[in-house]
Structures are given as C-alpha cells and as structure tokens.
Design an enzyme around this catalytic site. Sequence first.
Site, short mmCIF file in Angstrom:
data_model
loop_
_atom_site.label_atom_id
_atom_site.label_comp_id
_atom_site.label_asym_id
_atom_site.label_seq_id
_atom_site.Cartn_x
_atom_site.Cartn_y
_atom_site.Cartn_z
N ILE A 11 31.99 53.25 51.81
CA ILE A 11 31.33 51.95 51.66
C ILE A 11 30.69 51.87 50.28
CG2 ILE A 11 29.56 50.39 52.61
CD1 ILE A 11 29.79 52.18 55.22
N ASP A 64 28.60 53.15 39.87
CA ASP A 64 28.64 51.81 39.32
C ASP A 64 30.12 51.44 39.28
OD1 ASP A 64 28.69 49.50 37.84
OD2 ASP A 64 27.13 50.15 36.44
N ASN A 91 32.20 46.52 49.43
CA ASN A 91 31.06 45.64 49.67
C ASN A 91 30.25 45.38 48.40
OD1 ASN A 91 28.70 44.50 51.28
ND2 ASN A 91 27.78 46.32 50.36
N ARG A 125 42.08 50.80 43.62
CA ARG A 125 43.17 51.51 42.96
C ARG A 125 43.08 53.02 43.19
NH1 ARG A 125 44.30 52.32 36.66
NH2 ARG A 125 42.31 53.36 36.90
N TYR A 157 30.06 32.54 40.53
CA TYR A 157 29.97 33.38 41.74
C TYR A 157 31.07 32.98 42.72
CZ TYR A 157 28.51 35.29 46.17
OH TYR A 157 28.50 35.96 47.39
N LYS A 161 34.39 35.17 44.29
CA LYS A 161 34.70 35.38 45.71
C LYS A 161 36.04 34.74 46.08
CE LYS A 161 31.27 38.03 46.81
NZ LYS A 161 31.50 39.40 47.30
N VAL A 190 23.38 35.28 54.55
CA VAL A 190 22.92 36.52 55.18
C VAL A 190 21.61 36.88 54.49
CG1 VAL A 190 23.49 38.92 55.71
CG2 VAL A 190 25.34 37.26 55.37
C1 8X3 Z 1 26.89 34.15 49.84
C2 8X3 Z 1 27.17 33.06 50.79
O1 8X3 Z 1 26.58 30.71 51.50
O2 8X3 Z 1 24.80 32.07 50.55
O3 8X3 Z 1 28.01 34.90 49.60
O4 8X3 Z 1 26.58 31.26 49.12
S1 8X3 Z 1 26.24 31.70 50.45
#
Ligand code: 8X3
Length: 257
Positions: A11, A64, A91, A125, A157, A161, A190
């Site tokens: 993890i 890192d 993660n 990788r 951001y 993702k 979260v």
């Molecule tokens: C974070 C989810 O909805 O807070 O990855 O942008 S949100």
Amino acid sequence: MNNLTGKTVLITGAGSGIGKAAAVRFAQESCKVIICARNIEKIEALAAELKEKYQADTYAFALDVRDKEFVRAVIESIPQEFRNIDILINNAGLALGLEKFSDNLVEDWEEMIDTNITGLLYVTREILPIMLHRRQGQIINVGSIAGIHAYPNGAVYCATKAAVKTLTDGLRQDLVETPIRVTNIQPGMVETNFSVVRFHGDKKRAGDVYKGIEPLTGEDIADIIAYAAVVPAHVQICEITVTPTNQATGNIVYKKR
Ligand code: 8X3
C-alpha cells in the site's frame, strides 16, 4: 470468496487516511502488509501498531513515489518473504489548491501530476513484473469521483484522477489475457487529512468542507477495497464509485444548514 489470509499487500501513501485504513483492514484479514509513504515516522508507528494489535507480518519503508530511481531501488530491496506481492494498492496521491486555473500554483500542479500519475506509474511498473511472473495479482488504484466529472477550481486535480481512470482501463485491456485484475476505486468526499493538505494546512477551511454532510471515512473505503480483493478469482471489479449519500458529483453536494 477469495481467502485473503497470507496474501501480500503493498500500500502506497499508507501513513494516514485511506491508505492507513486499508493497511489496518488487510492486517485484520491476516495479510502480510507492506506499507510505505513519504513520512517515515508515521509509517514506523503504523507498522508497530499492525504488529502489536493484529500480529501482522509487516514491512515498512519510506517512499516518495515521484522518485523513479528510489522507487526501483527500494522495491528491489523488499525482503524475499514479502516479495510475492498479490495486491498493489496505489493510494499515494493528493490535491493541492482549490482555485481558478489562473490562480493555481504551478508547483502544486507539478506535485499533483508527479504523485498522482507519474508516481503511480513508477510503482506499477516495478510491481507488475512480479505479478506477471507468478501469474496472479490485483492492482487497485485509488482514483476519485473527480476523475469522472471535473468541478470548478479543481481542473488539474480532476485531470490527474481522470488519468488514473484511463490508465486503469488501459492496463486492464493490456492484461486481459492474464489472471491479473485491475480495479479503480473512485471515492467522493472522505474525511481524512485530504482537505488539510489541499488547503496547505488551513484546518478551518478543511473542516468547513465536511460541515453539514456526513462524509465517508477511510474505513468505508478500506472495506470497499477489501471487497474488491476478496471476490472470487474469476470476478474482476473494474471500478467502484462511492460517495456520501448527500453527494452526487464532485460539486453537487447537499449540506444541512
Ligand atoms: C476527492 C473527491 O469529491 O472531494 O478525491 O473532490 S472530492
């Protein structure tokens, strides 16, 4: 269901939040747990907790994920008894800033891109050949609801993702002839130190994000990750999107006043 007992799980970003909760969850399942993060003190404290509370075989190191050579060297030096990695949980990741594109710091973009995308690639990788050699394994990436629809002030951001989602999909396609499963977990809000990091340590602003809504917890996501791992070998959970009940998208949220 798959028996997780004795499986080896690596993890990244395990020092806090979802990563830490996942480490605890897999330790409770009697897995061997490899934990790493930038902050060695947090990782060592967690390793001690996992050994003491759950008698988990644990191996911990500072990492890192942005440092290509270091990632390679440190993964190569994992002791033999931990080398048969069955589950990789990518993660490590972060959001920095929530401002209009022109007001974002370039350094924040770079850190997000280097960690959330490039770092995930470096780690994958190094681990994938182990899985290919053993003809078993699962890669679980922690994406985000932000990767499905962009939201205002989060362009970079969200883009990182979205990249995690696309990379997960592409990897699954490239591994279709193998027994290796590839999963993307896409959480909404979260409550971890995510927003404190996003707001560069501004705890008041971070706390306000979760006011009036019951957010998810790291443990909620760890349970979902564990579910994706425990389903039988012929079942591949491609992605799971999970939000608090009062969140519909990254920026459509109902908050009680
Ligand atoms: C974070 C989810 O909805 O807070 O990855 O942008 S949100």
